[in-house]
Design a protein around this motif. Structure first.
Motif, PDB file in Angstrom:
ATOM      1  N   ILE A   1       0.837  -1.193   0.000  1.00 45.18           N
ATOM      2  CA  ILE A   1       0.000   0.000   0.000  1.00 45.18           C
ATOM      3  C   ILE A   1       0.873   1.244   0.000  1.00 45.18           C
ATOM      4  N   ASP A   2       0.566   2.180  -0.898  1.00 45.62           N
ATOM      5  CA  ASP A   2       1.271   3.454  -0.999  1.00 45.62           C
ATOM      6  C   ASP A   2       0.199   4.519  -1.225  1.00 45.62           C
ATOM      7  N   ILE A   3      -0.121   5.282  -0.193  1.00 46.71           N
ATOM      8  CA  ILE A   3      -1.295   6.148  -0.214  1.00 46.71           C
ATOM      9  C   ILE A   3      -0.988   7.522  -0.805  1.00 46.71           C
ATOM     10  N   GLU A   4      -1.835   7.970  -1.731  1.00 44.18           N
ATOM     11  CA  GLU A   4      -1.802   9.329  -2.254  1.00 44.18           C
ATOM     12  C   GLU A   4      -2.703  10.243  -1.422  1.00 44.18           C
ATOM     13  N   TRP A   5      -3.922   9.763  -1.123  1.00 40.32           N
ATOM     14  CA  TRP A   5      -4.857  10.533  -0.307  1.00 40.32           C
ATOM     15  C   TRP A   5      -5.913   9.596   0.265  1.00 40.32           C
ATOM     16  N   ALA A   6      -6.587  10.065   1.327  1.00 34.94           N
ATOM     17  CA  ALA A   6      -7.669   9.309   1.953  1.00 34.94           C
ATOM     18  C   ALA A   6      -8.712  10.296   2.458  1.00 34.94           C
ATOM     19  N   PHE A   7      -9.980   9.883   2.442  1.00 35.60           N
ATOM     20  CA  PHE A   7     -11.043  10.776   2.917  1.00 35.60           C
ATOM     21  C   PHE A   7     -12.242   9.956   3.380  1.00 35.60           C
ATOM     22  N   PHE A   8     -12.970  10.507   4.359  1.00 33.82           N
ATOM     23  CA  PHE A   8     -14.167   9.847   4.872  1.00 33.82           C
ATOM     24  C   PHE A   8     -15.288   9.918   3.832  1.00 33.82           C
TER      25      PHE A   8
ATOM     26  N   TRP B   1      -2.666   9.584  -9.963  1.00 34.34           N
ATOM     27  CA  TRP B   1      -3.604  10.598  -9.521  1.00 34.34           C
ATOM     28  C   TRP B   1      -2.915  11.453  -8.461  1.00 34.34           C
ATOM     29  N   ILE B   2      -3.168  12.783  -8.481  1.00 35.24           N
ATOM     30  CA  ILE B   2      -2.554  13.701  -7.528  1.00 35.24           C
ATOM     31  C   ILE B   2      -3.649  14.473  -6.796  1.00 35.24           C
ATOM     32  N   TYR B   3      -3.596  14.459  -5.477  1.00 33.51           N
ATOM     33  CA  TYR B   3      -4.544  15.223  -4.665  1.00 33.51           C
ATOM     34  C   TYR B   3      -4.305  16.714  -4.848  1.00 33.51           C
ATOM     35  N   ARG B   4      -5.410  17.482  -5.076  1.00 33.20           N
ATOM     36  CA  ARG B   4      -5.281  18.921  -5.305  1.00 33.20           C
ATOM     37  C   ARG B   4      -6.195  19.767  -4.425  1.00 33.20           C
ATOM     38  N   GLY B   5      -6.796  19.188  -3.397  1.00 32.59           N
ATOM     39  CA  GLY B   5      -7.575  20.003  -2.480  1.00 32.59           C
ATOM     40  C   GLY B   5      -8.899  19.370  -2.108  1.00 32.59           C
ATOM     41  N   GLN B   6      -9.369  19.707  -0.896  1.00 32.46           N
ATOM     42  CA  GLN B   6     -10.626  19.149  -0.394  1.00 32.46           C
ATOM     43  C   GLN B   6     -11.381  20.248   0.336  1.00 32.46           C
ATOM     44  N   GLU B   7     -12.676  20.271   0.174  1.00 27.71           N
ATOM     45  CA  GLU B   7     -13.509  21.284   0.816  1.00 27.71           C
ATOM     46  C   GLU B   7     -13.913  20.830   2.210  1.00 27.71           C
ATOM     47  N   TYR B   8     -13.794  21.735   3.172  1.00 31.01           N
ATOM     48  CA  TYR B   8     -14.145  21.426   4.564  1.00 31.01           C
ATOM     49  C   TYR B   8     -15.627  21.096   4.693  1.00 31.01           C
ATOM     50  N   ASN B   9     -15.924  20.114   5.548  1.00 25.92           N
ATOM     51  CA  ASN B   9     -17.287  19.729   5.896  1.00 25.92           C
ATOM     52  C   ASN B   9     -18.099  19.309   4.676  1.00 25.92           C
ATOM     53  N   SER B  10     -17.433  18.664   3.728  1.00 32.75           N
ATOM     54  CA  SER B  10     -18.119  18.101   2.566  1.00 32.75           C
ATOM     55  C   SER B  10     -17.351  16.864   2.117  1.00 32.75           C
TER      56      SER B  10
ATOM     57  N   LEU C   1     -13.663  16.668  -3.221  1.00 35.00           N
ATOM     58  CA  LEU C   1     -12.248  16.976  -3.357  1.00 35.00           C
ATOM     59  C   LEU C   1     -11.876  17.070  -4.825  1.00 35.00           C
ATOM     60  N   GLN C   2     -10.695  17.564  -5.088  1.00 34.49           N
ATOM     61  CA  GLN C   2     -10.198  17.726  -6.450  1.00 34.49           C
ATOM     62  C   GLN C   2      -8.952  16.863  -6.632  1.00 34.49           C
ATOM     63  N   MET C   3      -8.895  16.204  -7.786  1.00 38.01           N
ATOM     64  CA  MET C   3      -7.745  15.378  -8.113  1.00 38.01           C
ATOM     65  C   MET C   3      -7.295  15.689  -9.534  1.00 38.01           C
ATOM     66  N   GLU C   4      -6.011  15.538  -9.748  1.00 38.22           N
ATOM     67  CA  GLU C   4      -5.454  15.673 -11.097  1.00 38.22           C
ATOM     68  C   GLU C   4      -5.052  14.293 -11.598  1.00 38.22           C
ATOM     69  N   LEU C   5      -5.530  13.935 -12.785  1.00 43.36           N
ATOM     70  CA  LEU C   5      -5.141  12.682 -13.433  1.00 43.36           C
ATOM     71  C   LEU C   5      -4.005  12.963 -14.395  1.00 43.36           C
TER      72      LEU C   5
ATOM     73  N   THR D   1      -5.620  16.070 -16.566  1.00 40.78           N
ATOM     74  CA  THR D   1      -7.069  16.266 -16.569  1.00 40.78           C
ATOM     75  C   THR D   1      -7.520  16.422 -15.127  1.00 40.78           C
ATOM     76  N   TYR D   2      -8.341  17.431 -14.866  1.00 37.07           N
ATOM     77  CA  TYR D   2      -8.795  17.699 -13.506  1.00 37.07           C
ATOM     78  C   TYR D   2     -10.206  17.152 -13.289  1.00 37.07           C
ATOM     79  N   PHE D   3     -10.403  16.613 -12.067  1.00 35.65           N
ATOM     80  CA  PHE D   3     -11.701  16.036 -11.729  1.00 35.65           C
ATOM     81  C   PHE D   3     -12.155  16.502 -10.350  1.00 35.65           C
ATOM     82  N   LYS D   4     -13.452  16.693 -10.217  1.00 36.44           N
ATOM     83  CA  LYS D   4     -14.081  16.838  -8.916  1.00 36.44           C
ATOM     84  C   LYS D   4     -14.600  15.464  -8.523  1.00 36.44           C
ATOM     85  N   ILE D   5     -14.283  15.026  -7.306  1.00 35.80           N
ATOM     86  CA  ILE D   5     -14.699  13.715  -6.839  1.00 35.80           C
ATOM     87  C   ILE D   5     -15.618  13.888  -5.628  1.00 35.80           C
ATOM     88  N   GLU D   6     -16.741  13.176  -5.664  1.00 34.09           N
ATOM     89  CA  GLU D   6     -17.699  13.225  -4.560  1.00 34.09           C
ATOM     90  C   GLU D   6     -18.121  11.829  -4.164  1.00 34.09           C
TER      91      GLU D   6
END
Length: 231
Positions: free
Chosen positions: A148-155, A199-208, A211-215, A226-231
């Motif tokens: 396992i090699d983590i780029e990002w994690a979120f609830f 994939w590269i983590y590019r930011g996450q909105e508080y209390n939501s 997040l944004q990722m770059e492919l 290519t930029y993506f919004k992930i929900e």
């Protein structure tokens, strides 16, 4: 399930809490290729470095993946070598280091990122997570195997965490109640987006859950973003 929406550009998420400040205090290179960067820590404009760490300056690693202050509460994450979660009201601090014992050696897991939720703090390491309840300062440590090699994690809900792996198109869900990985999949269809590099983590909105990722795709030494919004 993750929902991906292609976006034209990245949006910068601002942290409105400005109670702490890291002030650059110099650097050194004790070994070739190893740079150590030092800061002083100001809380509400007052230098608290000596009081909290018994040193005039501390070595820290700060980048865009490390959120150092809760957006609305009096908590800070100090990305120094001991990885402290700090209550800036009473100045109590909790170390969030994770160690692995392998091949007769004890090694500290490498810091990847930090993010504050309304009631919790999530520390993301290369192959481990620490979830700290901000009311009790009790935490849960989750360790993964060597592959396992983590780029990002979120609830994604109160008991499940989505983990995105580095330099791949893979992700999985870890269930805190079951204490195991319950779901693995590719993030995006590789027939639509071939030659995936990472994939590269590019930011996450508080209390939501947004997040944004770059492919990054790589073909013949050329990169396509290519930029993506992930929900």
């Amino acid at each position: 399930m993750m929902q991906l929406t292609k976006i034209e550009k990245l949006y910068k998420f601002e942290n409105i809490n400005k109670k702490i400040e890291f002030v650059y205090a110099g650097w050194e290179e004790p070994n070739r290729g190893l740079e150590l960067v030092y800061y002083t820590l100001l809380i509400n404009g007052v230098d608290k470095t000596q009081d909290l760490f018994t040193e005039k300056k501390i070595q820290c690693f700060i980048d865009e993946k490390i959120e150092t202050e809760h957006p609305i509460k009096n908590f800070a994450f100090i990305p120094c070598k001991d990885l402290f979660l700090l209550d800036i009201e009473n100045f109590s601090k909790v170390s969030l280091k994770v160690y692995f014992r392998e091949n007769g050696k004890t090694i500290q897991d490498r810091l990847v990122g930090s993010f504050f939720y309304e009631e919790d703090h999530l520390l993301i390491n290369k192959r481990s997570l620490i979830i700290t309840n901000l009311s009790t300062l009790q935490n849960i440590k989750v360790k993964f195997e060597k592959d396992i090699d983590i780029e990002w994690a979120f609830f994604i809900n109160a008991t499940q965490i989505q983990i995105i792996q580095s330099f791949s198109n893979s992700c999985f869900v870890y269930d805190l109640k079951e204490q195991k990985i319950i779901y693995k999949k590719n993030i995006i269809n590789e027939s639509l987006y071939p030659d995936i590099f990472r994939w590269i983590y590019r930011g996450q909105e508080y209390n939501s859950k947004q997040l944004q990722m770059e492919l990054l795709q790589k073909k013949e030494s050329q990169f396509i973003s290519t930029y993506f919004k992930i929900e």
